[in-house]
Scaffold this active site. Structure first.
Site: not given
Length: 184
Positions: A46, A51, A102-103, A144-145, A148
């Protein structure tokens, strides 16, 4: 399509509340395509536009490979989902716990408890209104996304002590990189 640089903690832009998209046009579709390529390259399941330093309410998700790894022993699959202005309209009282990463917080993982099932309302690639009922890893990834987009990181769902350690570690690493850059 092109790869976008992923911003990393402690970058303050990760705390930005993203703006709603008023029109799903070619620019937004190009952004989604670039985000998808960036997510696959990372690799991740995701990615939120913030991000890649774009404060728009856009996310891309593809949990097909993760589900295949869990169920079928790693058959390569792709099933991307593109969501514009996503919002959770229903969340179960029942919860589940997944180890999240997380990226934007590379190589750090922690167990996070979230609602086990959610219903998300969003616009798709064409701008059409959609609703998606999700459970399992997809429900976790959606939450999660969407977090963000609201300036919330998964580490905000863990203990204060653990969160402070992670933030301190990434701040120290960013300072070290900056100092090395000054020396180059």
């Amino acid at each position: 399509m092109s790869l976008k640089p992923i911003i990393i903690l402690p970058d303050t832009r990760l705390r930005t509340i993203s703006e709603a998209v008023t029109n799903v046009d070619g620019n937004i579709r190009t952004l989604m395509d670039d985000m998808l390529e960036t997510m696959y390259d990372a690799p991740g399941i995701g990615l939120a536009a913030i991000q890649v330093a774009v404060p728009k309410r856009v996310i891309v998700i593809d949990v097909a490979k993760r589900e295949a790894d869990e169920e079928e022993g790693g058959v390569e699959k792709k099933n991307p989902i593109f969501l514009v202005n996503p919002e959770i309209v229903l969340a179960s009282e029942e919860t589940s716990v997944y180890e999240e990463g997380c990226l934007s917080i590379p190589e750090y993982y922690a167990e996070v408890e979230r609602p086990a099932r959610v219903r998300v309302r969003y616009l798709d690639r064409t701008g059409a209104k959609q609703e998606l009922d999700a459970d399992g890893i997809l429900a976790t990834c959606l939450q999660h996304e969407i977090d963000h987009l609201n300036g919330v990181l998964f580490i905000d769902h863990i203990s204060r002590l653990k969160r402070e350690r992670v933030v301190k570690k990434f701040a120290k690493e960013a300072k070290r990189r900056a100092e090395e850059g000054d020396l180059a």
